[in-house]
Motif scaffolding. Structure first.
Motif, PDB file in Angstrom:
ATOM      1  N   ARG A 126       0.832  -1.206   0.000  1.00 22.93           N
ATOM      2  CA  ARG A 126       0.000   0.000   0.000  1.00 22.93           C
ATOM      3  C   ARG A 126       0.874   1.268   0.000  1.00 22.93           C
ATOM      4  NH1 ARG A 126      -2.419  -3.474   3.482  1.00 22.93           N
ATOM      5  NH2 ARG A 126      -1.780  -2.378   5.357  1.00 22.93           N
ATOM      6  N   GLU A 151       2.609  -5.346  -2.978  1.00 26.34           N
ATOM      7  CA  GLU A 151       1.182  -5.571  -2.771  1.00 26.34           C
ATOM      8  C   GLU A 151       0.477  -4.220  -2.713  1.00 26.34           C
ATOM      9  OE1 GLU A 151      -2.323  -7.904  -1.765  1.00 26.34           O
ATOM     10  OE2 GLU A 151      -0.297  -8.725  -2.026  1.00 26.34           O
ATOM     11  N   ARG A 152      -0.479  -4.009  -3.631  1.00 25.60           N
ATOM     12  CA  ARG A 152      -1.240  -2.753  -3.684  1.00 25.60           C
ATOM     13  C   ARG A 152      -0.290  -1.550  -3.774  1.00 25.60           C
ATOM     14  NH1 ARG A 152      -6.701  -3.526  -2.459  1.00 25.60           N
ATOM     15  NH2 ARG A 152      -7.173  -5.591  -1.618  1.00 25.60           N
ATOM     16  N   ASN A 177       1.152  -8.167  -6.730  1.00 29.24           N
ATOM     17  CA  ASN A 177      -0.275  -8.415  -6.606  1.00 29.24           C
ATOM     18  C   ASN A 177      -0.990  -7.078  -6.421  1.00 29.24           C
ATOM     19  OD1 ASN A 177      -2.706  -9.925  -6.399  1.00 29.24           O
ATOM     20  ND2 ASN A 177      -2.613  -9.791  -4.172  1.00 29.24           N
ATOM     21  N   ARG A 178      -1.944  -6.810  -7.309  1.00 36.43           N
ATOM     22  CA  ARG A 178      -2.682  -5.545  -7.277  1.00 36.43           C
ATOM     23  C   ARG A 178      -1.728  -4.352  -7.348  1.00 36.43           C
ATOM     24  NH1 ARG A 178      -8.004  -6.597  -6.087  1.00 36.43           N
ATOM     25  NH2 ARG A 178      -8.405  -8.638  -5.164  1.00 36.43           N
ATOM     26  N   ASN A 205      -3.388  -9.712 -10.933  1.00 37.90           N
ATOM     27  CA  ASN A 205      -4.342  -8.621 -10.674  1.00 37.90           C
ATOM     28  C   ASN A 205      -3.698  -7.254 -10.818  1.00 37.90           C
ATOM     29  OD1 ASN A 205      -6.253 -10.659  -9.865  1.00 37.90           O
ATOM     30  ND2 ASN A 205      -5.255 -10.687  -7.850  1.00 37.90           N
ATOM     31  N   SER A 206      -2.867  -7.083 -11.833  1.00 38.88           N
ATOM     32  CA  SER A 206      -2.070  -5.867 -11.947  1.00 38.88           C
ATOM     33  C   SER A 206      -2.262  -5.206 -13.306  1.00 38.88           C
ATOM     34  CB  SER A 206      -0.583  -6.182 -11.717  1.00 38.88           C
ATOM     35  OG  SER A 206      -0.373  -6.638 -10.385  1.00 38.88           O
ATOM     36  N   SER A 226      -4.239  -9.925 -15.379  1.00 32.34           N
ATOM     37  CA  SER A 226      -3.642  -8.590 -15.424  1.00 32.34           C
ATOM     38  C   SER A 226      -3.860  -7.965 -16.786  1.00 32.34           C
ATOM     39  CB  SER A 226      -2.137  -8.676 -15.117  1.00 32.34           C
ATOM     40  OG  SER A 226      -1.913  -9.137 -13.799  1.00 32.34           O
TER      41      SER A 226
END
Length: 232
Positions: A126, A151-152, A177-178, A205-206, A226
């Motif tokens: 994040r 991640e995020r 991821n993300r 998921n990117s 993705s």
């Protein structure tokens, strides 16, 4: 339990992240033979605000989490360098960078690097990373065996002669991821990813917005669920 050190412009244990990590290193050396780890966690909590680091990189410590008050709320801002040998933030094995923004402002220098992981394998969660204003702008630079988890994360590199959101060099690798990797506005390469020979990348998921360059002929770049908006 964990050891918590707070950083705020006024009223915290320290007023700057550089002082906090320097003080934490001494605290551990003097008092804790177990050292920071997942079982013996240390957290440096950064309050809201803009923390200007200038040309001095912020070196993370193994097993220590550096946590802000949120992306865009806690901002670490640093300047570029001549050869790209340092980042605004520099990773360490087992370190975590979480809930903040890192800005690298080149101001006409050779390189602007937001996060440099040199033979270091941290986790980024994040966070927003940006690099701009130099001849070469790199949001995340991994090299010399670094194995990094994101991640995020939003990693953005813009302008200059060449820009890359994430580079893997010298047997480095990354798992995403993300994550958003974006590059644009450069007169030369605008790479969401530049993956050198012997390096690996897996993304789930990117979004990769920009060219994807993979020089590793023995292993693919793996994208699952993705989106790729540039050219491979």
């Amino acid at each position: 339990w964990f050891v918590l050190v707070t950083v705020t412009p006024a009223g915290g244990d320290y007023t700057t992240p550089l002082a906090a990590l320097g003080g934490l290193r001494k605290l551990v050396d003097d008092n804790d033979g177990a050292r920071p780890s997942a079982a013996n966690p240390y957290v440096v909590q950064l309050g809201p605000g803009l923390y200007s680091l200038g040309t001095q990189p912020l070196q993370l410590l193994p097993g220590v989490t550096l946590r802000g008050a949120g992306q865009g709320v806690t901002v670490l801002r640093g300047l570029g360098s001549a050869g790209g040998e340092q980042g605004v933030v520099q990773g360490a094995d087992g370190a975590v960078l979480r809930e903040l923004t890192v800005e690298a402002l080149g101001n006409g220098s050779g390189y602007a690097v937001a996060v440099l992981n040199d033979n270091a394998s941290p986790r980024l969660e994040r966070v927003t990373l940006s690099a701009t204003g130099a001849t070469t702008n790199l949001a995340v630079r991994n090299r010399n065996g670094a194995q990094v988890q994101l991640e995020r994360v939003a990693a953005l590199a813009t302008g200059g002669g060449d820009s890359a959101a994430l580079t893997n060099e010298s047997a480095a690798g990354a798992v995403l991821n993300r994550v958003i990797l974006g590059a644009g506005g450069a007169t030369g390469a605008n790479d969401a990813l530049d993956n050198a020979t012997g390096c690996t990348l897996q993304a789930r998921n990117s979004l990769l917005a920009g060219a994807v360059r993979n020089d590793n002929t023995t292993a693919p770049v793996v994208l699952r669920a993705s989106q790729l908006t540039g050219s491979p």
